[in-house]
Structure formats: C-alpha cells, structure tokens
Motif scaffolding. Structure first.
Motif, PDB file in Angstrom:
ATOM      1  N   UNK B 416       0.681  -1.265  -0.135  1.00  0.00           N
ATOM      2  CA  UNK B 416       0.020  -0.004   0.175  1.00  0.00           C
ATOM      3  C   UNK B 416       1.029   1.237  -0.013  1.00  0.00           C
ATOM      4  N   UNK B 429      -2.893   0.070  -5.777  1.00  0.00           N
ATOM      5  CA  UNK B 429      -2.813  -1.294  -5.037  1.00  0.00           C
ATOM      6  C   UNK B 429      -4.124  -2.015  -5.669  1.00  0.00           C
ATOM      7  N   UNK B 430      -5.087  -1.258  -5.769  1.00  0.00           N
ATOM      8  CA  UNK B 430      -6.282  -1.990  -6.235  1.00  0.00           C
ATOM      9  C   UNK B 430      -6.229  -2.343  -7.616  1.00  0.00           C
ATOM     10  N   UNK B 431      -5.463  -1.538  -8.405  1.00  0.00           N
ATOM     11  CA  UNK B 431      -5.290  -2.232  -9.757  1.00  0.00           C
ATOM     12  C   UNK B 431      -4.470  -3.396  -9.912  1.00  0.00           C
ATOM     13  N   UNK B 433      -4.348  -5.824  -7.502  1.00  0.00           N
ATOM     14  CA  UNK B 433      -4.985  -6.972  -6.958  1.00  0.00           C
ATOM     15  C   UNK B 433      -6.034  -7.422  -7.966  1.00  0.00           C
TER      16      UNK B 433
END
Ligand code: SF4
Ligand code: SF4
Lengths: 357, 495
Positions: B416, B429-431, B433
């Motif tokens: 993160x 991080x969303x990308x 994951x």
C-alpha cells in the motif's frame, strides 16, 4: 472496467500531498526569481507574464472543451498555470504580446494536449514552445531588454509598457543589448579573447540577476534558493540538478584549464540564472524525466553535457532548451534500461542465488 | 566508508502518521461481555479449511475441538466458549466481498467453562517435534495477519537447520497497538513462547525486533529477556513496512530472501509476538487459540481500545462495546489502514487474522478523486519491493496484463505504500489486485480451454481412426467381392 471499483484495499489513508499542492510549491519556489525579474524589467515584463499565463489557461480550457471534458477541475490542478509561468520566465522580457500567446499555444496544444494531457507528453511543454519560438522568430526571441527597474526614471511607464507589448519596440538599439553568452559569441567571431571580452562582466550583478536575460532567468541567487528549497520540501530530488551542474562544471573546468582564452570558466557557466532555472525547474519536470535515481543521474549528466556543447559551440548560445528536448526523448530509453532491482531478484530479474555461508 | 556503499538495509517505505496514541496507552480490556452467539469460520488460515466433527445440537466446552485440520497446510478450530452448536452453514466472511464461507455458529451458555487441559510440568523435556505437534493441535497460525500455520513453519525451521529466529514486534501499521500492549503487559509470557519456539526448531538465537516508537514495550521485553542470553531484543527504525517479513529479515540479518524461496531456506524464520504468546498458552497451559487481542480504533470510535475477544465475536458487538457512532463511519477496515481490507458491513466475525478493526471517518480517508499520473516517481521510490507501480498501472490500464506481470506484478506485496503516497490519488494497489486476480482467472480459463481442446482432439483422432478402420474394412470387403466375382467369371468361362 476498473474505474468504478470502490477502493476496498489499501492504503485507506494517504499523504496530504496532492497534485495541486506540488504545483503550488513549485510556483512558490519560482516566486522570488519571478518577482525579481518583473522588478528588473518593469511593466512590459509584467504584461508579457500575465498574457502568457492567461493564454496557457485559455488554450488548456479550449483543448479540454474540444475533448469533451469538464475543464474546471483540470485547470485547478495548476499544471497549466505552471507551464505558462515557466514559459514566460524563459522569454525575453520585452517580447511582444503575440510571442506569449503563440508560445502558450504551442506549449499547451502541441506540447501537452495532443499527447493526451497531463503526464502523457514526451517533451517538456515550456521548452518545446521556447525552442519553436526561437527557431521561428529569432529576432524577437533574442532581443534582450536592458535592466530597467520599476519606478526608475528611465524605465518605461505603464503607458509605455502597453506600447512596447502591443506595438513593439521603436528604439531597439537604445534599450536592448546582448546577454553575456551572446556577447561572448559575437566577440569570438571578431577574434577577441575571453579576458578582453569579459572586462565589464560582473560576477556579483550576475549572481543577483541585475543583468540582461530572460524574464525570470537572470538571478542565479533566487533560482538556486528556490530550487534548494524545493529539494528540502521533497518536491524534487537532488539527482538531476546535482549531476547536471556537476557535469557542466567538470566539462567547462577541463576546457577552461586547457585554454582559458577561448573557454569560459565553470564559475561563469554556473553563475547564470538560466543554468539554475534549467537545472532545478526544467530538467526536473516529473513527466519528462526518468523515474529512478540512477536514471535521473544519467539524465542530468546528459543534459549537462549537451548544454555545455550547445553553449560553447552551438549557434544558439541560450539554447539549453535543445539539450532538454534531446534528453526528454531519451527518457523512455533510460527508464527502460535503468530499473530498480526487485527484492529477491538480481538485476536481470532472476531470483538471487542463495549463498551458503 | 565501506558501509556507505553496502546494500541499504531498508528500502522504500513511508512514514505514515501513526495515530496509535488513542489505544497504545490503555491496558488491554479483558472483561469483554461474552456475546450470545459466536460465528466461527472453518477457514481462518492459509491452506485447506478445517473439517467439522461436531453436529448441530452438540454441547461443547471452551477449547474443545470443533473442526480438525485437513491436510499438510491447515489448522484446526476450537470452541471459543462453552455452549451449544446451533448451526453449521455458510455465513458471510470478513472479506471485502463478504462471500459466504462455512461457519459454525455457537450459542454461548454464559459459563465459559474450559475443557480439562493437560498439565505439563516442564515443556523443555518434550521433544521438539512434540512441541510443533501441540502448537499445530492448538490451531495456532501467524497472528500478524499472514495466518500461515505456525507448526508448519516450526517444522520447516527445524528441517532447514535455521539459526536465527526473528520475532516481529514492529507493528508498523498505523492505528494498531495490540502487539505493543501485549509486549508491555505480557512480556514474560511472550519470551517464554519464544524460548519454546527455539526449542521446537532446535535453533539457538532469537532476535526480537521492536520499532523505536514503542519504548515501553522495548523496555518490558528487554527486562523479560534479560535472563536468557539466547534472546536479544533490539530497536529498529520506525518506518512502514518495517514489519514486512522480508524487509525485517534484511534489516536484522543483512540477507535477502530470493524470490520463490521461504526464509527458512536462508536460515531465518520469523514469527509474530502475538504468535509467541499463543504458543506459550498452548504449551504451558494447554489452551488452544480461542481468543485474540484486537485494536478497535478510528475516528468514529468514541472509546478506542485494545480488547481481548473470543474468536467469532461479531464486529457489530465490538462496535457497541466501544461506542462507535455509526453515522460517522465512512469505511470499516479489518487490519491496518495500509494493508487492511474494507468490509461492507459489521455483521462479520473476528477471526484469527483480525489484528484490528477500524471505523474511519471521511476526513481520515485518502481522497478518492483520481487524477492523471504526473509521473512524479514517488511510487517508485517508496516501493519496498523495488517495483515501478506507475508502469504496472499503465500496462494494466491498457489491458497489457502480460507486460505488467513481466515487470513484476507478482512480486508486489500489496503493502500500500504506492497508493499511500500517490499525489494523484490513483488506487494503485486496487489495480494490482484486480490484475493479479484477472491473470489467475485467465490462466485458469486457458488451462480449461486447453483441456477441452485436448479432449476434442482425442475424440477427433478416435473418430478418424474408426473411419479409417471402416474404410479399410470396406475396401477389403470390396476387394474380396471383386475377387469372388472374378473367380466366378473364370469358372463360368472354363465351364
Ligand atoms: S505516485 Fe502516482 S502520480 Fe506519482 S508516478 Fe506514481 S502513479 Fe504517477
Ligand atoms: S503495493 Fe506493491 S507496488 Fe505498491 S509499493 Fe507495495 S509492493 Fe510496491
């Protein structure tokens, strides 16, 4: 596809540093040098500055409109103002109004928006515009006003300034001259030697910026202070400015030692607002410089080398813009070859070996 | 001078605002009122889910085995209190998706009555293998959040002749202070757990690493470790993600764990302080892992606390106890704010991995208005794994997942840092994951289609073979017929 995912994974918290904040800090760092430049060159300079910044905003807004995007939040991020600002700083202070407008147009449209806007451009927009102007309008772009500070009796009044900006200069020879570098160039062509040429050169005046030059690029002192402050604020990293200045210093040092009659000393090279502006504010542009420390060192050294070459042998003594553009085009290459080493892997990306010791 | 050129011992990382003060100075609350119902998921660890061996209607005592561990990497689950089993069914899991997983529901009887636990006088007389067995049977997993079965790690350590045991007391995530408090209040027990782990791994030295923002914990642990020369307590710089095991290993030992290897292969094993405490309880008192200390904090929490709760306690019960104001909650996070996942609602149980539950207000959250990447390279410089998040995100945006994998997507630890630092609020991080999930799904799909193709090919080959056979037979038949006819004709001629 992913845009509408609500962030479910971290980090849920973040730094308060935003794009607008970064742009604001850079502008703050530019303010002393700009203010000093505006003071030294008076009302015409202020006209040009305002025109350039406003037209940068205008062109950005038009492009966004054409692209069907909502302009306001993008304009608010400060990047257009900053580009206009930087461009204005590199223009001859008494240049006519259309230089600012055309320059901003080139910077915003060809330099930035055709690539897709902020973060997508290959070249530094301000430098692209400056170089394009220099090639297209060599006379206007090399007419350097004399130092004529605000509120001095000889300086143009507000009404004079309107005439200078919108109708052009009439008594060019009386109020303009050459920059130090340009002067050296022309004198060389008449077979004069350096010690002779630099009789009237004053270190201290150049240091504070009481000399002919671009609108905001005369003061070594204020630009260097602004740059160092930016490094301390963590907005830019030291790698590019240090390697750039060091390269110029070393190269000019070598040539000056070998032949001090023809090659200016490192001090003369470094004691220049234009050099400081390039090192701290132009070459460090995030978008167009490499993103690893090692890559930045290479980039800075490359810029330094090219700047030295252009200043010393090139046709445009104030042509550091070319150096920046050339190195900008090398940035993707540098980023491709110089990458950080991934944890647990060697430089080639293979898992590191376990040494049993 | 030489050390100046040596490899840096810490790479990347950020200095996030700690916000631990709200809970770090208060003692751990141990009198949490026993909830009426506990929801105990069968998978609270990395590996295979546990298999239930009770039936609905059974009466159980606290600490009684509810589900046994299945396979090599798994962990059993025990009753966190006494009462009766009222359901074994699918219930939402504490995960962003809240997808249902198999869960045992226990209705408590209020007596909190323990099963009889064995009495061990001197555990150091037990064999190292025996200790691992007991640790495994107690359902202990890595309590720092990784939830890898501890016994498996102890065995790997022993098999690889590990020489250093690192005890992770970094607790580098903001807000969380449960490890800090445990080290302050339970230092002796933790050190005892460390000694038991050393015994079980047949290792000789342990290093307890504590971030230097926890001076009290450091002092307490140092005092407790004083009589044991094998255990060293050190302070480490405060910098997220210091508690990432590989970062900590490099800082403490100077060694780097190769990608694709376990740390035990380079002679190091790392465990969390809470895990050491759980080991102490399991071996000395025979008590399995049925409760844990959870930090409840965040701007929406009126009474932020560290509480010891039975596993399976609903987050909503915790929030009531800590006087959380629901109207202030902008996001509920399980774990720390850097790596934790947000939860869709509070009707979810606390599990072995729950180190904290945060109820964050809007003002604490990172702005989510995404702006274009300005290539500021902050994300590159903070990445502890040495990746280039901006390039990976670019590739993912352009749907070039293979390129993203090539430049390191799989080495991302989802710490993160990059999302934290990005001035353009890009949820990096969303990308990552999303992309990792997508890559896995595609690989699976490809695997499937390959298999289907193989089956079809096999079928085609079979059909072709049959057709060939039939054709050959037909030809043979025709030839035979022609021959017969010819012979007949010859006979006719001769006659
Ligand atoms: S931190 Fe964000 S804006 Fe900066 S380079 Fe990385 S992705 Fe781009
Ligand atoms: S989340 Fe991944 S890419 Fe981002 S900083 Fe951590 S390891 Fe690097």
């Amino acid at each position: 596809m992913i845009t509408h995912l609500k962030p479910s994974s971290g980090a849920h918290i973040g730094t308060p540093v935003t794009v607008g904040h970064i742009m604001g800090q850079v502008m703050l760092a530019l303010t002393p040098a700009t203010a000093f430049g505006l003071y030294v060159f008076g009302w015409p300079a202020l006209n040009l500055f305002v025109i350039t910044v406003l037209s940068a905003l205008f062109f950005e807004a038009v492009c966004l409109k054409l692209a069907g995007r909502i302009a306001k939040p993008v304009l608010m991020d400060g990047s257009a103002v900053l580009t206009g600002w930087l461009l204005a700083m590199t223009l001859p202070p008494w240049a006519p109004w259309w230089i600012g407008v055309v320059g901003s147009g080139i910077a915003m449209i060809l330099g930035k928006q055709v690539y897709g806007g902020l973060g997508q451009n290959l070249f530094n927009p301000a430098m692209l515009a400056r170089v394009a102007l220099l090639i297209s309008f060599p006379i206007e772009m090399t007419t350097w006003a004399n130092v004529s500070p605000l509120f001095f009796s000889d300086s143009p009044s507000i009404s004079d300034s309107w005439r200078i900006t919108f109708a052009g200069l009439t008594n060019i020879d009386a109020v303009t001259g050459a920059t130090t570098l340009g002067f050296i160039k022309t004198e060389f062509s008449q077979n004069h030697l350096l010690p002779d040429i630099l009789k009237d050169y004053s270190e201290i005046l150049n240091f504070i910026g009481w000399t002919r030059g671009s609108l905001g690029e005369t003061s070594t002192l204020f630009l260097a202070l602004g740059g160092i402050w930016l490094i301390r604020q963590g907005i830019i990293q030291w790698h590019i400015p240090v390697s750039l200045l060091l390269t110029v210093a070393v190269l000019s040092g070598i040539f000056h030692t070998v032949d001090s009659q023809h090659y200016a000393s490192p001090l003369l090279h470094l004691n220049s607002g234009a050099m400081m502006c390039v090192a701290f504010f132009i070459a460090t542009d995030y978008v167009t410089s490499p993103n690893t420390p090692a890559g930045q060192l290479v980039f800075g050294a490359g810029c330094g080398l090219l700047i030295f070459v252009i200043r010393t042998w090139g046709a445009y003594p104030e042509g550091s813009g070319f150096a920046i553009l050339l190195m900008n085009s090398a940035t993707p290459l540098i980023d491709y070859y110089i990458r950080p080493r991934i944890y647990g892997r060697d430089r080639k990306g293979k898992p590191i070996e376990i040494n049993k010791s | 001078m030489l050390s100046f050129f040596a490899k840096p011992r810490i790479r990347g990382g950020v200095h996030a605002e700690e916000r631990k003060a709200a809970t770090a100075n208060l003692p751990i609350v141990t009198d949490f009122p026993l909830p009426k119902k506990l929801y105990i998921p069968l998978q609270q660890h990395v590996g295979k889910p546990a298999e239930p061996l009770i039936r609905v209607g059974d009466k159980v005592l606290k600490g009684q085995l509810l589900a046994y561990s299945q396979g090599m990497i798994s962990a059993p689950v025990h009753a966190p209190s006494s009462g009766s089993i009222i359901d074994v069914n699918d219930y939402p899991a504490p995960h962003p998706s809240a997808l249902p997983i198999r869960t045992i529901v226990l209705e408590t009887d209020g007596n909190d009555e323990w099963v009889t636990t064995p009495n061990i006088t001197d555990p150091f007389q037990l064999s190292p293998e025996d200790i691992s067995l007991r640790v495994g049977a107690a359902g202990i997993v890595g309590l720092g959040g990784a939830t890898f079965p501890t016994a498996v790690k102890l065995n790997m350590g022993r098999d690889n002749h590990v020489d250093t045991l690192i005890i992770n007391g970094a607790e580098c995530e903001p807000y969380l202070s449960c490890d800090d408090r445990q080290m302050q209040e339970r230092a002796d027990q933790i050190i005892d757990g460390v000694r038991l782990m050393l015994h079980s791994m047949v290792a000789h030295s342990a290093v307890v690493a504590i971030e230097d923002n926890k001076p009290l914990a450091f002092l307490a642990m140092q005092t407790a470790a004083n009589p044991f020369p094998a255990i060293k307590v050190i302070q480490i710089p405060t910098r997220y993600p210091m508690g990432w095991d590989r970062q900590l290993i490099r800082y403490v030992t100077g060694k780097e764990v190769p990608i694709g290897c376990r740390s035990s292969e380079i002679g190091v094993t790392i465990h969390n302080v809470s895990t050491a405490y759980a080991v102490h309880k399991a071996i000395r008192l025979g008590q399995p892992l049925v409760s844990r200390v959870v930090t409840v904090s965040g701007g929406a929490v009126a009474r932020p606390l560290n509480i010891e709760v039975p596993l399976g306690t609903l987050i909503s019960d915790l929030f009531v106890f800590c006087s959380v104001n629901p109207s202030h909650i902008a996001r509920i996070v399980m774990g720390g704010p850097m790596m934790g996942d947000s939860l869709p609602h509070t009707h979810l149980p606390t599990v072995k991995a729950t180190s904290g539950i945060l109820a964050l207000t809007q003002s604490e959250l990172k702005n989510t208005e995404e702006q274009p990447c300005i290539r500021c390279a902050s994300c590159v410089s903070v990445c502890p794994a040495g990746l280039r998040p901006l390039d990976m995100a670019n590739n993912i945006r352009m749907n070039q997942l293979d390129v993203a994998v090539d430049i390191g997507l799989k080495d991302c630890i989802s710490c993160g840092c990059c999302s934290y630092i990005c001035p353009s609020n890009i949820p990096l991080v969303q990308y990552f994951k999303y992309a990792s999930g997508e890559v896995a799904a595609r690989q699976q799909a490809q695997h499937k289609s390959e298999q289907t193709k193989r089956l079809i090919d096999a079928r085609n080959a079979r059909m072709e073979r049959i057709a060939q056979q039939q054709a050959a037979e037909e030809q043979a038949r025709l030839a035979a017929k022609a021959e017969r006819e010819q012979r007949q004709a010859e006979q006719e001629v001769t006659t």
